[in-house]
Design an enzyme around this catalytic site. Structure first.
Site, mmCIF file in Angstrom:
data_model
loop_
_atom_site.group_PDB
_atom_site.id
_atom_site.type_symbol
_atom_site.label_atom_id
_atom_site.label_comp_id
_atom_site.label_asym_id
_atom_site.label_seq_id
_atom_site.Cartn_x
_atom_site.Cartn_y
_atom_site.Cartn_z
ATOM 1 N N ASN A 75 -4.092 -8.067 -10.845
ATOM 2 C CA ASN A 75 -4.249 -6.853 -10.043
ATOM 3 C C ASN A 75 -4.967 -5.792 -10.886
ATOM 4 O O ASN A 75 -4.496 -5.424 -11.966
ATOM 5 C CB ASN A 75 -2.850 -6.365 -9.617
ATOM 6 C CG ASN A 75 -2.920 -5.124 -8.752
ATOM 7 O OD1 ASN A 75 -3.666 -4.198 -9.039
ATOM 8 N ND2 ASN A 75 -2.134 -5.093 -7.694
ATOM 9 N N ASP A 102 -5.834 -2.643 -9.879
ATOM 10 C CA ASP A 102 -5.684 -1.281 -9.330
ATOM 11 C C ASP A 102 -5.677 -0.209 -10.423
ATOM 12 O O ASP A 102 -6.249 0.873 -10.252
ATOM 13 C CB ASP A 102 -4.350 -1.136 -8.567
ATOM 14 C CG ASP A 102 -4.315 -1.948 -7.295
ATOM 15 O OD1 ASP A 102 -5.357 -2.496 -6.892
ATOM 16 O OD2 ASP A 102 -3.219 -2.041 -6.695
ATOM 17 N N HIS A 103 -4.983 -0.504 -11.539
ATOM 18 C CA HIS A 103 -4.831 0.529 -12.572
ATOM 19 C C HIS A 103 -6.164 0.926 -13.200
ATOM 20 O O HIS A 103 -6.304 2.043 -13.701
ATOM 21 C CB HIS A 103 -3.901 0.036 -13.683
ATOM 22 C CG HIS A 103 -2.441 0.197 -13.352
ATOM 23 N ND1 HIS A 103 -1.981 0.608 -12.128
ATOM 24 C CD2 HIS A 103 -1.338 0.007 -14.114
ATOM 25 C CE1 HIS A 103 -0.659 0.656 -12.148
ATOM 26 N NE2 HIS A 103 -0.246 0.290 -13.340
ATOM 27 N N HIS A 151 -5.028 -3.433 -4.092
ATOM 28 C CA HIS A 151 -4.250 -2.807 -3.018
ATOM 29 C C HIS A 151 -5.056 -1.617 -2.517
ATOM 30 O O HIS A 151 -5.204 -0.624 -3.227
ATOM 31 C CB HIS A 151 -2.894 -2.358 -3.586
ATOM 32 C CG HIS A 151 -1.967 -1.767 -2.566
ATOM 33 N ND1 HIS A 151 -0.672 -1.428 -2.870
ATOM 34 C CD2 HIS A 151 -2.127 -1.450 -1.263
ATOM 35 C CE1 HIS A 151 -0.071 -0.926 -1.788
ATOM 36 N NE2 HIS A 151 -0.954 -0.926 -0.795
ATOM 37 N N ARG A 174 -4.997 1.375 -0.617
ATOM 38 C CA ARG A 174 -3.959 2.247 -0.053
ATOM 39 C C ARG A 174 -4.546 3.194 0.981
ATOM 40 O O ARG A 174 -5.713 3.571 0.892
ATOM 41 C CB ARG A 174 -3.296 3.061 -1.169
ATOM 42 C CG ARG A 174 -2.273 2.272 -1.942
ATOM 43 C CD ARG A 174 -1.606 3.155 -2.982
ATOM 44 N NE ARG A 174 -0.478 2.456 -3.566
ATOM 45 C CZ ARG A 174 0.774 2.586 -3.128
ATOM 46 N NH1 ARG A 174 1.062 3.397 -2.144
ATOM 47 N NH2 ARG A 174 1.739 1.904 -3.698
ATOM 48 N N ARG A 206 -5.827 6.201 -3.336
ATOM 49 C CA ARG A 206 -5.584 6.847 -4.627
ATOM 50 C C ARG A 206 -6.192 6.080 -5.803
ATOM 51 O O ARG A 206 -6.408 6.626 -6.854
ATOM 52 C CB ARG A 206 -4.099 7.069 -4.851
ATOM 53 C CG ARG A 206 -3.317 5.810 -5.147
ATOM 54 C CD ARG A 206 -1.955 6.150 -5.708
ATOM 55 N NE ARG A 206 -1.034 6.524 -4.678
ATOM 56 C CZ ARG A 206 0.257 6.165 -4.697
ATOM 57 N NH1 ARG A 206 0.745 5.479 -5.693
ATOM 58 N NH2 ARG A 206 1.056 6.507 -3.721
ATOM 59 N N HIS A 207 -6.413 4.779 -5.619
ATOM 60 C CA HIS A 207 -7.098 4.062 -6.711
ATOM 61 C C HIS A 207 -8.276 3.224 -6.189
ATOM 62 O O HIS A 207 -9.412 3.624 -6.326
ATOM 63 C CB HIS A 207 -6.124 3.266 -7.600
ATOM 64 C CG HIS A 207 -5.010 2.543 -6.899
ATOM 65 N ND1 HIS A 207 -5.212 1.642 -5.886
ATOM 66 C CD2 HIS A 207 -3.664 2.583 -7.098
ATOM 67 C CE1 HIS A 207 -4.060 1.150 -5.500
ATOM 68 N NE2 HIS A 207 -3.075 1.708 -6.201
ATOM 69 N N GLU A 227 -4.086 -6.636 -0.883
ATOM 70 C CA GLU A 227 -2.751 -6.106 -0.567
ATOM 71 C C GLU A 227 -2.927 -4.901 0.322
ATOM 72 O O GLU A 227 -3.764 -4.031 0.015
ATOM 73 C CB GLU A 227 -2.122 -5.604 -1.865
ATOM 74 C CG GLU A 227 -1.010 -6.420 -2.398
ATOM 75 C CD GLU A 227 -0.451 -5.738 -3.625
ATOM 76 O OE1 GLU A 227 -0.087 -4.555 -3.568
ATOM 77 O OE2 GLU A 227 -0.403 -6.412 -4.651
ATOM 78 N N THR A 254 4.531 -0.141 -5.280
ATOM 79 C CA THR A 254 5.275 -0.709 -4.162
ATOM 80 C C THR A 254 6.742 -0.839 -4.574
ATOM 81 O O THR A 254 7.048 -1.503 -5.555
ATOM 82 C CB THR A 254 4.704 -2.100 -3.796
ATOM 83 O OG1 THR A 254 3.285 -2.005 -3.796
ATOM 84 C CG2 THR A 254 5.191 -2.559 -2.451
ATOM 85 N N GLU A 278 5.462 -13.639 -1.009
ATOM 86 C CA GLU A 278 5.485 -13.271 -2.426
ATOM 87 C C GLU A 278 6.857 -12.672 -2.687
ATOM 88 O O GLU A 278 7.227 -11.645 -2.109
ATOM 89 C CB GLU A 278 4.378 -12.257 -2.750
ATOM 90 C CG GLU A 278 4.387 -11.861 -4.232
ATOM 91 C CD GLU A 278 3.296 -10.857 -4.595
ATOM 92 O OE1 GLU A 278 2.260 -10.779 -3.897
ATOM 93 O OE2 GLU A 278 3.505 -10.136 -5.588
ATOM 94 N N HIS A 301 5.498 -8.565 -9.372
ATOM 95 C CA HIS A 301 5.925 -7.172 -9.556
ATOM 96 C C HIS A 301 6.765 -7.020 -10.817
ATOM 97 O O HIS A 301 7.800 -7.662 -10.954
ATOM 98 C CB HIS A 301 6.703 -6.602 -8.364
ATOM 99 C CG HIS A 301 6.421 -5.134 -8.201
ATOM 100 N ND1 HIS A 301 6.994 -4.193 -9.008
ATOM 101 C CD2 HIS A 301 5.581 -4.469 -7.382
ATOM 102 C CE1 HIS A 301 6.535 -3.004 -8.687
ATOM 103 N NE2 HIS A 301 5.666 -3.138 -7.709
ATOM 104 N N GLY A 302 6.262 -6.198 -11.717
ATOM 105 C CA GLY A 302 6.997 -5.876 -12.939
ATOM 106 C C GLY A 302 7.002 -6.975 -13.997
ATOM 107 O O GLY A 302 7.694 -6.846 -15.011
ATOM 108 N N GLY A 304 -0.221 -7.029 -12.634
ATOM 109 C CA GLY A 304 -1.205 -5.972 -12.840
ATOM 110 C C GLY A 304 -0.898 -5.106 -14.042
ATOM 111 O O GLY A 304 -1.525 -5.209 -15.089
HETATM 112 N N1 PXP Z 1 2.653 -7.847 -6.089
HETATM 113 C C1 PXP Z 1 2.684 -6.788 -5.239
HETATM 114 C C2 PXP Z 1 2.952 -7.044 -3.806
HETATM 115 C C3 PXP Z 1 2.453 -5.479 -5.696
HETATM 116 O O1 PXP Z 1 2.496 -4.434 -4.838
HETATM 117 C C4 PXP Z 1 2.149 -5.284 -7.061
HETATM 118 C C5 PXP Z 1 1.856 -3.907 -7.565
HETATM 119 O O2 PXP Z 1 0.660 -3.446 -7.009
HETATM 120 C C6 PXP Z 1 2.125 -6.419 -7.905
HETATM 121 C C7 PXP Z 1 2.399 -7.679 -7.392
HETATM 122 C C8 PXP Z 1 1.825 -6.286 -9.354
HETATM 123 O O3 PXP Z 1 2.878 -5.591 -9.970
HETATM 124 P P1 PXP Z 1 2.726 -5.078 -11.458
HETATM 125 O O4 PXP Z 1 1.591 -4.093 -11.474
HETATM 126 O O5 PXP Z 1 4.044 -4.470 -11.760
HETATM 127 O O6 PXP Z 1 2.408 -6.288 -12.295
#
Ligand code: PXP
Length: 242
Positions: free
Chosen positions: A7, A9-10, A43, A45, A49-50, A70, A101, A151, A190-191, A212
């Site tokens: 991901n 996005d950052h 993603h 949004r 924002r990004h 996403e 999220t 997911e 996520h995380g 991400g």
């Molecule tokens: N999966 C989903 C559905 C998410 O919304 C995100 C964050 O955008 C991620 C995975 C990736 O999460 P992280 O940035 O914490 O790795």
């Protein structure tokens, strides 16, 4: 083997902090692919924002592997997905004020709306995944309303330690096994970071991991010495000519 979707996005978040041209998430995506990413996730949004619409359009042209969009299940986003045609769509809950999220979709409460959204997207040949918490009721409902994939949210696992983390891992394992048993392709994310990814990556039957923050955070740190060195060289060159 489990695939890795990165991901980016950052990268766009840093660019949008100055509303300039750098760093470009498209360049980051191509470098991530060169580094071994099996896919790229963005993603888009509602508040932009990004990631920007322009990023998504160019990514569709340059990403030769899986492009995962996403998005919230809104009419605007569905129209964008149908026009851009990513390789898959992951529907996520979206709140304006959240940092990221925050939880999985409440598939049971949003059943009717999600069923319609999934149908519209799938009718154009785009597979749909739902980002859900690791519970059987959400998984069963995802299958019932036509999702191709889920997911599983690993955020609770990532936020805990010790015995609580072990319990969260067991919950994820049970969710993955149940999801696979009813015929859903099953991802997780996520995380996840460099310290907690291994037990999740080792879960049998898992299709992909979506990561991400931790990868982009590490990219900043492993790249900073070189970036400073390159700037220093430019300054040195300029000083030599004075
Ligand atoms: N999966 C989903 C559905 C998410 O919304 C995100 C964050 O955008 C991620 C995975 C990736 O999460 P992280 O940035 O914490 O790795």
């Amino acid at each position: 083997m489990v695939i890795l979707g990165v991901n980016v996005d950052h990268v766009a978040t840093v660019r949008q902090a100055r509303k300039t041209f750098e760093p470009d998430p498209v360049m980051a995506a191509t470098l991530a692919i060169l580094g071994g990413a099996d896919g790229i996730t963005v993603h888009l949004r509602e508040d932009r924002r990004h990631i920007q619409d322009r990023d998504l359009k160019i990514l569709r042209e340059v990403v030769p592997c899986e492009l995962n969009l996403e998005m919230a299940a809104t009419e605007e986003m569905i129209n964008i997905a149908l026009a851009v045609k990513p390789d898959m769509v992951t529907l996520v809950p979206e709140k304006r004020q959240e940092l990221t999220t925050e939880g999985g979709l409440n598939v049971i409460e949003l059943k009717t709306h999600l069923r319609e959204a999934i149908k519209k997207i799938k009718d154009q040949g785009i597979p749909v995944s739902l980002f859900i918490n690791p519970d059987r009721a959400s998984i069963e409902c995802s299958k019932e309303i036509g999702a191709d994939m889920v997911e599983i949210h690993t955020g609770y696992y990532s936020e805990t330690k010790g015995h609580s983390q072990f319990k969260e891992l067991e919950r994820i394992k049970d969710a993955v096994a149940f999801s696979l048993s009813i015929g859903l392709k099953t991802n997780a994310g996520h995380g996840l970071n460099y310290y907690n990814v291994k037990p999740v990556a080792a879960i049998k039957g898992l299709r992909g991991l979506y990561i991400g923050h931790s990868i982009i955070a590490r990219a900043i740190l492993v790249g900073i010495a070189r970036a400073v060195g390159e700037m220093k060289n430019l300054i040195k060159e300029a000083c030599m000519n004075v």
